[in-house]
Scaffold this motif. Sequence first.
Motif, short mmCIF file in Angstrom:
data_model
loop_
_atom_site.label_atom_id
_atom_site.label_comp_id
_atom_site.label_asym_id
_atom_site.label_seq_id
_atom_site.Cartn_x
_atom_site.Cartn_y
_atom_site.Cartn_z
N VAL A 326 29.15 66.38 58.16
CA VAL A 326 27.77 66.45 57.67
C VAL A 326 27.54 67.76 56.92
O VAL A 326 26.91 67.78 55.86
CB VAL A 326 26.78 66.31 58.84
N VAL A 327 28.06 68.86 57.46
CA VAL A 327 27.88 70.18 56.83
C VAL A 327 28.57 70.21 55.48
O VAL A 327 28.01 70.70 54.48
CB VAL A 327 28.43 71.29 57.74
N GLU A 328 29.79 69.69 55.42
CA GLU A 328 30.53 69.67 54.16
C GLU A 328 29.82 68.79 53.12
O GLU A 328 29.78 69.11 51.93
CB GLU A 328 31.95 69.15 54.40
N LYS A 329 29.25 67.71 53.61
CA LYS A 329 28.51 66.82 52.73
C LYS A 329 27.28 67.53 52.15
O LYS A 329 26.98 67.41 50.96
CB LYS A 329 28.08 65.57 53.52
N GLN A 330 26.58 68.29 52.99
CA GLN A 330 25.40 69.03 52.53
C GLN A 330 25.77 70.09 51.50
O GLN A 330 25.08 70.29 50.50
CB GLN A 330 24.68 69.67 53.72
N LYS A 331 26.89 70.77 51.75
CA LYS A 331 27.35 71.80 50.80
C LYS A 331 27.71 71.18 49.46
O LYS A 331 27.40 71.74 48.40
CB LYS A 331 28.57 72.53 51.38
N LEU A 332 28.35 70.04 49.50
CA LEU A 332 28.72 69.35 48.27
C LEU A 332 27.48 68.93 47.48
O LEU A 332 27.41 69.11 46.26
CB LEU A 332 29.58 68.13 48.60
N ARG A 333 26.50 68.40 48.19
CA ARG A 333 25.26 67.98 47.53
C ARG A 333 24.52 69.19 46.96
O ARG A 333 23.95 69.12 45.86
CB ARG A 333 24.38 67.22 48.52
N GLN A 335 25.82 71.99 45.89
CA GLN A 335 26.51 72.45 44.70
C GLN A 335 26.23 71.54 43.51
O GLN A 335 26.04 72.00 42.38
CB GLN A 335 28.02 72.53 44.96
N LYS A 336 26.18 70.24 43.77
CA LYS A 336 25.87 69.29 42.70
C LYS A 336 24.47 69.54 42.14
O LYS A 336 24.26 69.49 40.92
CB LYS A 336 25.96 67.85 43.25
N GLU A 337 23.53 69.83 43.03
CA GLU A 337 22.16 70.07 42.59
C GLU A 337 22.07 71.38 41.81
O GLU A 337 21.35 71.46 40.80
CB GLU A 337 21.21 70.09 43.80
N LYS A 338 22.80 72.38 42.24
CA LYS A 338 22.82 73.65 41.50
C LYS A 338 23.39 73.44 40.10
O LYS A 338 22.88 73.99 39.12
CB LYS A 338 23.66 74.68 42.26
N ASN A 339 24.43 72.64 40.03
CA ASN A 339 25.03 72.35 38.72
C ASN A 339 24.04 71.63 37.81
O ASN A 339 23.98 71.88 36.61
CB ASN A 339 26.29 71.51 38.90
N ARG A 340 23.27 70.72 38.41
CA ARG A 340 22.28 69.98 37.61
C ARG A 340 21.21 70.91 37.07
O ARG A 340 20.83 70.84 35.90
CB ARG A 340 21.64 68.88 38.47
N LEU A 358 13.79 77.51 41.62
CA LEU A 358 14.36 76.28 42.18
C LEU A 358 15.66 76.56 42.93
O LEU A 358 15.92 75.95 43.98
CB LEU A 358 14.60 75.26 41.06
N ILE A 359 16.46 77.48 42.42
CA ILE A 359 17.71 77.85 43.10
C ILE A 359 17.40 78.50 44.45
O ILE A 359 18.02 78.19 45.48
CB ILE A 359 18.56 78.80 42.23
N GLN A 360 16.41 79.39 44.45
CA GLN A 360 16.00 80.04 45.71
C GLN A 360 15.50 79.01 46.72
O GLN A 360 15.82 79.08 47.91
CB GLN A 360 14.91 81.07 45.43
N LYS A 361 14.73 78.06 46.22
CA LYS A 361 14.20 77.02 47.10
C LYS A 361 15.33 76.18 47.70
O LYS A 361 15.32 75.85 48.89
CB LYS A 361 13.24 76.12 46.31
N LEU A 362 16.31 75.85 46.87
CA LEU A 362 17.46 75.08 47.34
C LEU A 362 18.21 75.82 48.44
O LEU A 362 18.55 75.26 49.49
CB LEU A 362 18.42 74.79 46.18
#
Length: 366
Positions: A326-333, A335-340, A358-362
């Motif tokens: 679950v933690v790895e999944k959250q990290k992956l998501r 990073q994807k959102e940061k890239n977007r 938005l980055i700070q909020k994430l």
Amino acid sequence: MGIFNFSKSKKGDVSTINNQAIAIKKQIPNLELLYFSDLPANKIPHIGMGFVINISFIDGSPQIREEEKLDPSTIFTSLPISKIKSQEEVESLPYWPNYASMSPKQRFAYLTWLQDVTNPIDTGYVFTYYYGLERQLLFGDFEKAFNEIIKLRKHHDNKSFQKYSENALIFSSFYNNRLDILLKDSEQASLDRFSNIQLQFAINQNLNLSPQNLISIFKELKLYKSLIKGFEELFEKCVINTLSTEYNSTYFPFGNKFDISKIKTRKEQAFANYSFPEELRYPEVKDILNSKDFKNEITKIFNYSYEELKKEKAILRKVKKDNLTVVEKQKLRLQKEKNRLKKLYDTNVLKKDEYELLIQKLESES
């Protein structure tokens, strides 16, 4: 000669068969939604010519008044009916059917079917009944007719009927100022459209559009893609994320965003009942769906949401393949959102302060 006249046959006299006609009427539910006339057969006018409607606008709301009581659904009690053993022995009805033009056997089939309109039958009979329900939507028991049409839509999937009835439910809700019932029962009625008349109403009432409204509009504009199938809930979340990023809201700020005064109008089919006047069947509405500014904005929302969906699907595939925690999944998501967001910043969609916020909020939510 009673409620209905039966054709004479070798096996029964008229009085006996008239009792059967009376029995049929007693078994028909929702009689109040039907229209009857006792005009003699030789006095019945050409259907479509005897129904007059006046339309006026008072305080911006349409006022519709009927002046005659004949339309394709009118059941003329003077016309004969002839008993049949099964529907198979009766010919199909033509396009644009009406009760007066039916044969005696067809009338019997129709009246028998009215006892339970959920039964399968030739679509012409469905339309004959439906024409009267459209009239009820405007001049009679709107809510009862609305619910009856929903029932018909569930049991008769003819494409023409589905299209006509969906239009009528939408337009009549507007004419009756009953968008509440349309919103409440849209899922039950399987209404997928979001039409120009609804958009015009939303602007007049300064209403914003929900993610569900936008998804209906995506379909109307043929933006919706087959890859979304099976991931509808996930796509809706992507739409919500796009709205949050672009408009800082979970709704599209539509009500005061567009000036429709310069948008061209177009005629749209509202009703199928061909005894209605042309201006009621095909009213002119603002063609908001195809206006350049609106279409561009909607397309942008769709593209952002669809791109996010593809990324989410990629994450799901990777999670399934690599068996991530679950933690790895959250990290992956994350990073994807940061890239977007970085991509939006690089293409000047987001300003620097917006991007950093938005980055700070994430990061604070992770």
